[in-house]
Design an enzyme around this catalytic site. Structure first.
Site, PDB file in Angstrom:
ATOM      1  N   ASP A  93      -5.071   4.954  13.990  1.00 45.25           N
ATOM      2  CA  ASP A  93      -4.007   5.327  12.933  1.00 45.25           C
ATOM      3  C   ASP A  93      -4.538   6.814  12.321  1.00 45.25           C
ATOM      4  O   ASP A  93      -5.515   7.335  12.906  1.00 45.25           O
ATOM      5  CB  ASP A  93      -3.894   4.103  11.938  1.00 45.25           C
ATOM      6  CG  ASP A  93      -5.322   3.839  11.299  1.00 45.25           C
ATOM      7  OD1 ASP A  93      -6.344   4.686  11.285  1.00 45.25           O
ATOM      8  OD2 ASP A  93      -5.280   2.888  10.524  1.00 45.25           O
ATOM      9  N   ARG A 103       0.852  -1.060   0.043  1.00 48.30           N
ATOM     10  CA  ARG A 103       0.117  -0.023   0.100  1.00 48.30           C
ATOM     11  C   ARG A 103       0.907   1.352   0.011  1.00 48.30           C
ATOM     12  O   ARG A 103       1.191   1.859   1.102  1.00 48.30           O
ATOM     13  CB  ARG A 103      -0.967  -0.076   1.347  1.00 48.30           C
ATOM     14  CG  ARG A 103      -1.906   1.206   1.319  1.00 48.30           C
ATOM     15  CD  ARG A 103      -2.787   1.356   2.599  1.00 48.30           C
ATOM     16  NE  ARG A 103      -3.716   2.072   2.562  1.00 48.30           N
ATOM     17  CZ  ARG A 103      -4.486   2.466   3.671  1.00 48.30           C
ATOM     18  NH1 ARG A 103      -4.369   1.680   4.921  1.00 48.30           N
ATOM     19  NH2 ARG A 103      -5.434   3.416   3.488  1.00 48.30           N
TER      20      ARG A 103
END
Length: 543
Positions: A438, A156
């Site tokens: 996050d 990613r």
């Protein structure tokens, strides 16, 4: 091309990654697509301005209706190793070598190797992370399965809003995703392909089919340069923006040869409503801790449409990440409560037809795989076409009812401050109240606080208005509690609080908290390590 020298301690890794051939490849890749990256970023600004000036709402595009009406086209079938990916490990920043190795040794079917939401992109972290991926691909970790047997790596790269400050190409900073993608493909692409284990990617924060078209052009160019067959690269697009939800078929169409499907989450997607429509009273998002979950109409409709769209076109549909952490004692009541909570939410996704989802806690892998065994047949749910489902623009744009609680406001402040604090220490995620947090949860947290201040929203608890003074006062009150949680220096935590207040008190909504941190408060220390910041908390209370 200009490249910063290696961070101390990573001289060997730097030399491995930045060879004359890899630098030549990076220069060609970046110079070829630099202008098109700028164009898609300008297109984002243009679309936002149009929405603001016109008061329009998004809809399914009339110009692309022939693509949606044509039942014949499908994406290419995915390779064998992607056909059964029930449970991936999520939010895994590969600079965390120990966790990366444990994930490679785990029974998970895949790993989201994260350079985006769960990662803090210091120069040190990027080089260390990419080098660790190279080591995994070439089987250089001790007691780790061969790459053909290990969980498949879903790489990613950073999203388009992130720049790499340490590389300049033709006088411009390098787009972060091209830096990450280029190095990963140059060093790992052929090896992964040879072992039928990639190269596979997650694409973050794609907002339109035009951005998918750009990624497809990058894939085609890269495969030609590296001598890989067309369609070798496969990518899952994360639908993290409300505008992209209206273009899911078009995104799959643009990536037909390279699609591994679409992914739906909750918090980045919810935060995008605040970015696109947050100044409109009709789009006031209520307290996420009490009123926002995947069972709400706007989120359930988004997940249902994503599954239907993917399966109609032969693509895989994956769900979000379970962020809860299992308490260590499996016999404890708290362990059973957490497991029951995760099970209930993931069964909702399985019943919607998803082909897989993510967990953060490695101890959740096997219980969640068991759910798929009990409630599905076969490697995936591509046969679940859901032909009777109809999702309208009203469904996708229907805000849940509900208000704002003092608990929710305090929680959002805490998550926002602690995320910035983690970022300043070179980490992209942290643990708070039994779960991992996050940039996605930081985005929704700071977005809600900004929006509640902007609309002078009243608290359910005592009818106080969410104002600048209230948010500043609550932030100060939270400092002692957060200091105990974060175990960091008082200076850094107060710096994080200062920066959080700066974001939520701005007149205009900053698009991404990561852009704000990366562009306005860049990692400028010469070593590429987390910066040592000595700012003190400004006196916001005197207004």
């Amino acid at each position: 091309m200009e490249l910063s020298p290696p961070p101390p301690g990573l001289e060997a890794e730097y030399a491995t990654l930045f060879t004359p051939d890899s630098l030549h490849f990076l220069h060609e890749l970046i110079s070829t697509f630099n202008e098109e990256v700028d164009q898609i970023l300008r297109l984002r600004v243009s679309r936002k301005a149009h929405l603001d000036l016109s008061g329009d709402l998004p809809n399914f595009l009339e110009s692309t209706s022939p693509i949606r009406r044509d039942p014949a086209w499908k994406v290419l079938p995915v390779p064998r190793r992607l056909q059964k990916r029930h449970v991936d490990v999520g939010d895994l920043a590969p600079c965390d070598t120990q966790r990366f190795i444990k994930a490679l040794q785990s029974p998970a079917q895949g790993i989201q190797v994260d350079f985006d939401d769960g990662n803090c992109p210091t120069y040190y972290n990027q080089i260390h992370s990419i080098h660790n991926v190279v080591k995994a691909v070439y089987s250089r970790f001790h007691d780790v399965p061969h790459i053909s047997q290990a969980p498949v790596l879903m790489l990613r790269p950073r999203a388009w809003n992130m720049m790499e400050h340490n590389m300049m190409v033709e006088g411009k900073e390098t787009p972060g995703p091209l830096f990450d993608f280029g190095l990963l493909m140059f060093h790992c692409g052929k090896k992964l392909f040879e072992h039928e284990s990639g190269p596979f990617f997650y694409l973050s924060k794609v907002e339109s089919f035009m951005e998918a078209r750009l990624w497809n052009k990058i894939f085609v160019w890269t495969q030609q340069k590296l001598g890989l067959p067309l369609g070798s690269i496969k990518a899952t697009v994360l639908i993290e923006n409300v505008l992209a939800a209206f273009e899911m078929e078009e995104i799959l169409y643009e990536l037909q040869d390279h699609s591994a499907g679409l992914n739906c989450g909750i918090w980045d997607y919810s935060a995008s409503f605040v970015h696109k429509f947050g100044h409109r009273q009709a789009f006031l998002l209520p307290d996420r801790s009490k009123y926002v979950n995947m069972e709400k109409r706007f989120l359930r409709s988004y997940m249902d449409l994503l599954v239907q769209t993917c399966h109609r076109r032969g693509a895989l549909a994956t769900g979000g990440m379970a962020a809860l952490l299992l308490p260590q004692d499996p016999l404890s009541d708290s362990h059973q409560r957490v497991l029951a909570s995760v099970t209930r939410l993931k069964l909702l996704e399985i019943s919607a037809g998803v082909d897989g989802f993510m967990v953060y806690d490695l101890n959740l892998i096997e219980p969640m795989q068991q759910l798929f065994k009990l409630h599905t047949d076969g490697d995936n749910q591509l046969h679940q076409l859901r032909p009777d489902l109809t999702v309208t623009p009203d469904d996708l744009l229907s805000m849940p009812s509900g208000g704002v609680t003092l608990y929710g406001l305090r929680h959002n402040i805490a998550v926002g401050v602690l995320f910035i604090n983690a970022w300043l220490s070179g980490k992209g995620h942290f643990f708070y109240r039994g779960q991992v947090e996050d940039s996605a949860t930081a985005e929704i947290s700071r977005s809600q606080v900004w929006q509640w201040i902007h609309h002078q929203t009243q608290l359910e608890d005592d009818s106080r208005v969410v104002s600048r003074r209230l948010v500043v006062d609550l932030t100060k009150q939270l400092m002692m509690e957060l200091s105990a949680v974060s175990q960091c220096t008082e200076i850094r935590l107060h710096t994080a609080a200062d920066m959080f207040l700066e974001v939520v008190l701005k007149r205009h909504f900053p698009e991404f908290i990561t852009t704000y941190l990366n562009q306005d408060h860049t990692f400028l220390s010469p070593a590429g390590q987390p910066p040592v910041l000595c700012r003190t908390l400004q006196n916001h209370s005197g207004y």
